[in-house]
Design an enzyme around this catalytic site. Structure first.
Site, PDB file in Angstrom:
ATOM      1  N   LYS A  41      -7.361   7.989  -5.367  1.00  0.00           N
ATOM      2  CA  LYS A  41      -6.178   8.797  -6.282  1.00  0.00           C
ATOM      3  C   LYS A  41      -5.275  10.112  -5.490  1.00  0.00           C
ATOM      4  O   LYS A  41      -3.938   9.964  -5.474  1.00  0.00           O
ATOM      5  CB  LYS A  41      -6.471   8.586  -7.434  1.00  0.00           C
ATOM      6  CG  LYS A  41      -7.602   7.084  -7.592  1.00  0.00           C
ATOM      7  CD  LYS A  41      -8.274   7.413  -8.923  1.00  0.00           C
ATOM      8  CE  LYS A  41      -8.618   5.967  -9.681  1.00  0.00           C
ATOM      9  NZ  LYS A  41      -7.847   4.953  -9.235  1.00  0.00           N
ATOM     10  N   ASN A  44      -3.507   8.783  -1.988  1.00  0.00           N
ATOM     11  CA  ASN A  44      -2.592   8.400  -2.519  1.00  0.00           C
ATOM     12  C   ASN A  44      -1.535   8.989  -3.285  1.00  0.00           C
ATOM     13  O   ASN A  44      -0.138   8.723  -2.860  1.00  0.00           O
ATOM     14  CB  ASN A  44      -3.166   7.283  -3.565  1.00  0.00           C
ATOM     15  CG  ASN A  44      -4.585   6.077  -2.853  1.00  0.00           C
ATOM     16  OD1 ASN A  44      -4.400   6.168  -2.168  1.00  0.00           O
ATOM     17  ND2 ASN A  44      -4.684   5.242  -3.706  1.00  0.00           N
ATOM     18  N   GLY A 223       1.786  -1.771 -17.384  1.00  0.00           N
ATOM     19  CA  GLY A 223       1.547  -3.066 -15.888  1.00  0.00           C
ATOM     20  C   GLY A 223       3.090  -3.115 -17.161  1.00  0.00           C
ATOM     21  O   GLY A 223       4.251  -2.765 -16.453  1.00  0.00           O
ATOM     22  N   ASP A 247      -1.105  -6.804  -4.998  1.00  0.00           N
ATOM     23  CA  ASP A 247      -2.071  -6.046  -4.702  1.00  0.00           C
ATOM     24  C   ASP A 247      -1.835  -5.006  -5.439  1.00  0.00           C
ATOM     25  O   ASP A 247      -0.519  -3.991  -5.467  1.00  0.00           O
ATOM     26  CB  ASP A 247      -2.104  -5.705  -3.132  1.00  0.00           C
ATOM     27  CG  ASP A 247      -3.511  -4.422  -3.160  1.00  0.00           C
ATOM     28  OD1 ASP A 247      -4.143  -4.269  -3.960  1.00  0.00           O
ATOM     29  OD2 ASP A 247      -3.422  -4.950  -2.687  1.00  0.00           O
ATOM     30  N   ASP A 253      -1.056   5.583  -9.052  1.00  0.00           N
ATOM     31  CA  ASP A 253      -0.976   7.294  -7.803  1.00  0.00           C
ATOM     32  C   ASP A 253       0.396   6.586  -7.655  1.00  0.00           C
ATOM     33  O   ASP A 253       0.576   7.768  -7.373  1.00  0.00           O
ATOM     34  CB  ASP A 253      -1.956   6.770  -7.093  1.00  0.00           C
ATOM     35  CG  ASP A 253      -3.656   6.337  -7.087  1.00  0.00           C
ATOM     36  OD1 ASP A 253      -3.453   6.682  -8.378  1.00  0.00           O
ATOM     37  OD2 ASP A 253      -3.932   5.513  -7.091  1.00  0.00           O
ATOM     38  N   GLY A 288      -3.005  -3.560  -0.168  1.00  0.00           N
ATOM     39  CA  GLY A 288      -3.497  -1.466   0.086  1.00  0.00           C
ATOM     40  C   GLY A 288      -3.010  -0.654  -0.654  1.00  0.00           C
ATOM     41  O   GLY A 288      -2.225  -0.993  -1.034  1.00  0.00           O
TER      42      GLY A 288
END
Ligand code: RIB
Length: 310
Positions: A41, A44, A223, A247, A253, A288
């Protein structure tokens, strides 16, 4: 001059298998591809912030192994200042085992490894950099004592703090109160408050509970439902972009890192939220964690396509 931000947190290597659906307990699912991707985290968020246009100093503890070497090389390649990254002699680098299904949903198990050995004294050593920063960003994938010291130092020097309370864990309210911005997702907000967060009205009520306890600003990332920005003064929702997610690993992050970079650049919180939502929307369309963080140019380009002007 680019705004300088400090990111303090974990660096992991993500071992990712794409599967048609996430397995139930005891079930074996056969996937097609396996990938090794830079994650964690903290790292990122550092990458998201540097790509969004900030000058970033990253403070972390990475093992003396090949995963650690690769993680450090990756950070330096991004132009991140890794002067305060320490290397553990006793613990292996952090690793995350990740399954991603066909809808982009995931399951993650993390071996924290050397991340646990990032200690308050390592934060103290970076005090000159912290004092000169425009924002300090921290998450909960390292020891809470270290998080506390980071926040304490930032507050002492009147530097705004973005605390991303992820992964979900119990956190003393005194720590949450010190953050300028708190960026939980719905389940982290539920874990912090013990309240449900399925509906928009529940998210707002949970954030209000935090304000009643003295928490300043909550930016709840929900979301597809968007981001709920709230403070004691009121609540405002910012819509998410409609995109096809491949993904979602690292999307939170991406939001936190981009938000910190944008606020540190002197933009209003509303502008920063819109910019960070755009960045996260791009992030979920790519596989990723660090590999999916967009550059400032990409965020501006896709926003222009969507008719949003920054
Ligand atoms: O937030 C996503 C990250 O969580 C992954 O990169 C993984 O390393 C875990 O730390």
């Amino acid at each position: 001059m680019k705004p300088h931000i400090i990111v303090i947190g974990s660096a992991n290597t993500d071992l990712v298998v794409r599967v048609p659906k996430l397995p139930r307990s005891g079930e074996t699912i056969t996937g097609e591809q396996f990938q090794i991707v830079a994650g964690g985290k903290g790292a990122n968020q550092a990458v998201a912030a540097v790509r969004a246009g900030a000058r970033v100093t990253f403070i972390a503890n990475i093992g003396q192994d090949s995963f650690g070497d690769a993680a450090l090389r990756g950070l330096r390649r991004e132009g991140i200042n890794a002067r305060y990254v320490v290397r553990s002699k006793t613990r292996a680098s952090g690793v995350a085992l990740i399954l991603v299904d066909a809808r982009g949903e995931n399951l993650i198990a993390v071996a924290r490894g050397s991340n646990d050995e990032l200690l308050p004294r390592h934060i103290d050593a970076a005090q000159p950099a912290i004092r000169a920063a425009r924002c300090v960003v921290v998450q909960l994938e390292i020891s809470l004592t270290t998080v506390r010291r980071a926040v304490e130092l930032a507050v002492r020097h009147a530097i705004p703090v973005l605390l991303n309370p992820a992964p979900a864990r119990r956190v003393p309210i005194s720590l949450l109160r010190q953050a300028t911005f708190l960026t939980p997702n719905e389940s982290e907000l539920a874990a912090l408050t013990g309240l449900p967060t399925k509906r928009k009205s529940e998210v707002e009520a949970a954030a209000r509970r935090l304000h009643a306890l003295g928490v300043k600003q909550v930016l709840a990332t929900c979301g597809a439902r968007g981001v709920c920005w709230s403070s004691a003064a009121g609540t405002r929702w910012f819509p998410a972009w409609k995109v096809k997610a491949v993904d979602t690993v690292g999307a939170g992050d991406c939001f936190s890192g981009t938000l910190a970079a944008t606020v540190a650049d002197g933009k209003s919180i509303e502008q920063a939220i819109r910019f960070a939502i755009a960045a996260a929307a791009i992030c979920v369309t790519r596989p990723g964690a660090q590999t999916s963080m967009p550059t400032r140019r990409e965020i501006l380009r896709d926003s222009a396509f969507a008719g949003i002007d920054f």
